[in-house]
Design an enzyme around this catalytic site. Sequence first.
Site, mmCIF file in Angstrom:
data_model
loop_
_atom_site.group_PDB
_atom_site.id
_atom_site.type_symbol
_atom_site.label_atom_id
_atom_site.label_comp_id
_atom_site.label_asym_id
_atom_site.label_seq_id
_atom_site.Cartn_x
_atom_site.Cartn_y
_atom_site.Cartn_z
ATOM 1 N N GLY A 11 0.803 -1.146 0.146
ATOM 2 C CA GLY A 11 0.144 0.019 -0.135
ATOM 3 C C GLY A 11 1.006 0.949 -0.052
ATOM 4 N N GLY A 12 0.392 1.978 -0.672
ATOM 5 C CA GLY A 12 1.093 3.100 -0.838
ATOM 6 C C GLY A 12 0.296 4.687 -0.669
ATOM 7 N N GLY A 16 1.578 3.898 4.412
ATOM 8 C CA GLY A 16 2.587 2.654 3.284
ATOM 9 C C GLY A 16 3.752 3.852 3.253
ATOM 10 N N SER A 252 -16.485 18.010 2.497
ATOM 11 C CA SER A 252 -15.876 18.082 3.996
ATOM 12 C C SER A 252 -16.659 18.685 5.275
ATOM 13 C CB SER A 252 -14.294 18.658 3.454
ATOM 14 O OG SER A 252 -14.054 19.028 4.552
ATOM 15 N N ARG A 299 -18.870 13.718 14.059
ATOM 16 C CA ARG A 299 -20.010 12.680 13.323
ATOM 17 C C ARG A 299 -21.057 11.612 12.889
ATOM 18 N NH1 ARG A 299 -14.740 12.208 9.620
ATOM 19 N NH2 ARG A 299 -13.970 14.670 9.221
ATOM 20 N N GLU A 405 -5.322 3.693 8.282
ATOM 21 C CA GLU A 405 -7.014 2.604 8.341
ATOM 22 C C GLU A 405 -6.685 1.701 8.408
ATOM 23 O OE1 GLU A 405 -9.771 4.662 5.770
ATOM 24 O OE2 GLU A 405 -11.621 3.611 6.690
ATOM 25 N N LEU A 421 -5.868 11.849 9.124
ATOM 26 C CA LEU A 421 -4.486 12.152 8.256
ATOM 27 C C LEU A 421 -3.594 11.543 9.179
ATOM 28 C CD1 LEU A 421 -6.134 14.941 5.882
ATOM 29 C CD2 LEU A 421 -5.147 12.437 4.992
#
Lengths: 629, 252
Positions: A11-12, A16, A252, A299, A405, A421
Amino acid sequence: MKRPRKVIVIGGGLGGLWAALRVAEAGFQVDIFSLFEVKRSHSVCAQGGINACFDTKGERDSVWQHIVDTLKGGAYLANQPPVKSMCEEAPGLIRTFERMGVTFSRTAEGLMDLRLFGGVKNRRTVFAGASTGQQLLYGVDQEVRRQEALGRVQKYEWWEFLSLVKDGQGVCKGIVVMNLRTMDIKSFPADAVILASGGMGQVFGHRSTNSTNSTGTAACRVYQQGAWFANSEFFQFHPTAMLGDDKTRLMSEAARGEGGRIWVPKDPGDRRKANQIPEHERLYFLEEWYPSYGNTVPRDVASRAIWKIVHEMGLGVGGEDKVYLDLTHLNPGFIEQRLHAILDIYRKFHGADPVHEPMEIYPSAHYAMGGLWVDFENDETDSGMKPGSPRNHATNIPGLYACGECDYGYHGANRLGANSLLSASFSGRVAGEAVSNYLKGLQDDLQAVPEQRFNDEISRQKTINKQLTESQGMENPYTLHHELGELMSSQVGVVRNNTTLQEALSSLQDLGQRSQAVNLRETNTWSNQALVFTRQLQDMIRLGQVITASALARDECRGAHYKPAFDLTAPKDAYPGDPAYEAYRDAWKQQNKKWLKTTITEQSDSGPLISFQPVDLSVLPPEEPRDYR
Amino acid sequence: MMDKTIDLDIRRQDTPYSPPYWQAFSIPYREGHNIVSALMAIREQPITRDGHRVDPVAWEFNCMEEVCGACSMIINGHPRQACSTLIDTLEQPIRLEPLSKFPIVRDLMVDRSRIFSDLKKVRAWIEIDGAWDIHEGAPRISPEAWKENYLYSRCMSCGCCMEACPQYGPEKAFIGPDSLAAVRLMNNHPTGSYHKQQRLHAIMADGGISDCGNAQNCVRVCPKEIPLTTAIGELGRQSTLQLLRDLFGKTQ
């Protein structure tokens, strides 16, 4: 000569790439495997910002408050030492991003600007317009490219992870992958593997804000090889997603942070255009129900409020599943500069301009708080996570680490906006440092792993592919995915109950069987996307079972997991000190005694096996229930 | 009356080594369809307009909100992102073709790895001592400078500008407008500017800035409206100055 130690990162995205960077900087060789060019990873979809306490707005913000907000926001379910360390190191992480060249938005004085986000009272969110995730990912991507030019990192883009290869002691010693162009299956040995494969929103089908590659498949594959999942029942539904048949696109939380208001017409039969409805005929339900936080409640609270307005009170706009997110009262120049990226998405996909008319939104599957179980080492000196410990972010399979995640680390029962993030970057960095130290202590040589183990796994994978390609069943994998999405969002969604969850489990079992009886309708052996998708679909169904079984096991309401039958709400008009409130606090503590524990899910032949683990509450003992009124 | 349909003509190619061919598809009309969602409908029922069952069309996509850059293709002659191209804005039959400047993998999928190796060539990164906290950030940046930099930092390496550029192609050395814009962005960062000279030398070499033919196509097709030609103009001036410095031996 001794072979240099090698690490594989799967994963990048932000997690990652951060991990790869730190391993490369420690002097080890890194191979990054990704389904596509890493620059296209889902991290780019994060919009609003990243939290770090800088206290530059005269609000006396503090790191401690960031810790408290995160732990309380997550309903105390997160292990506390890692959260403490993450919040403490957030400002340093942001400074590093700034040095990498990330274009953070600026104040008139040239400092990084801050905006308000949900679940907090102080401005603590650093941002780059409304494309913060994109900018952060590009910053790390550039640094990894530099490491690539230096020969320390090699990228394998267009490869899909299929399985781990373990040695005789069960230690992870490599992977088997499939080339997505040639469909070749190959093995790659490694001294350690870091899984950073991102989220699993696609388990909820098109009713998710996630990218189409966020299937959770890689995490599910290591789960089937013995890795534990934790807290899988906690899935965040983002309250403000744009409606869409192919995808629900994120609007957002920054829209609310910058002053956006959520409302519905008091009369659901009102056919007037939104801007012709006078103020007194509108119901600003978040502001009314939660006066002190208003539109910036967390949320899970906002999503449930919208659910209530639409499904219990029948007040959805025009009788449909939608409410208004209104920016039209704000200065157009200001919101254009601060929110351009999302205004643009809305204009392009909906054909209307949010500057002039309110957006139509509804909650949508957004973020998995749960994920692969990972360890941490307590730092006795400061009750945080011990820096550099090889236990940090290690899964229960030795030699396999997880970050981003796909792990379950930092958000407990509900994630605060702009903490994802942060956790993706922080956990990637920590995992990279942990693995570097794991390698330093590693005695055995990779060459000791018999070649046969790799070859056996390759042939097992080839057999799976052959069976699927030759299958002459009746089922269409893409149709099954729609069914999975509808099932998960209607029966394992914002509001849950045990009867429905039981039904969902048996429907999932049925879907799983049908997904074996497919017809790929695809004869090409080159870039066979139907084969790739079908394998992912089978894993998404398994993940659906993990989520549902975990949800069934937890009989309470906590954060994003809401079962009305077990609801415990603060008494109306009663506050700390009032007898009614104190009785409620006692009941809440009783509930914590029973349920404040981590759900662990393990693969077994008879389906997901559930057990529980205690939560480390050493930083902030749970004395105060969440209260956003 | 026939139900309303969406008609697409798609250029296909089974492998990198086989010849291309065209196939026509029709799917039921639905409001709000974009090219990616239309292709999803086709992959679920891959039947041509004249009723033949065929292999589903392969293409690349991911974010579906025009921020990952994956789904670039040529739509009715224009390079653009398939996800944000709404069917209702297009003339039918809609012609879909893969980008022509990159090697074809299959159908609408191409191999854009060259974009990333060119970013390596121009050293599009900031040199940092390491990805750890040094207890200091980067120097301050004025809101005006931020506004300009931010425009460039939204480049998602989608390849549309290269597709439109007459100077860019498989047989040509030109690195393309996006790499130049990346140099502009890095050179304007307060510490990135320390290594401006290396990047300028990289773009003054073969395949660099002098290969730009000033056709200005790039800026017209960029889905993110990045002022690519402004960047190229700025870099043109900077490299001229650099050339003089190189000639007369002046340091920065």
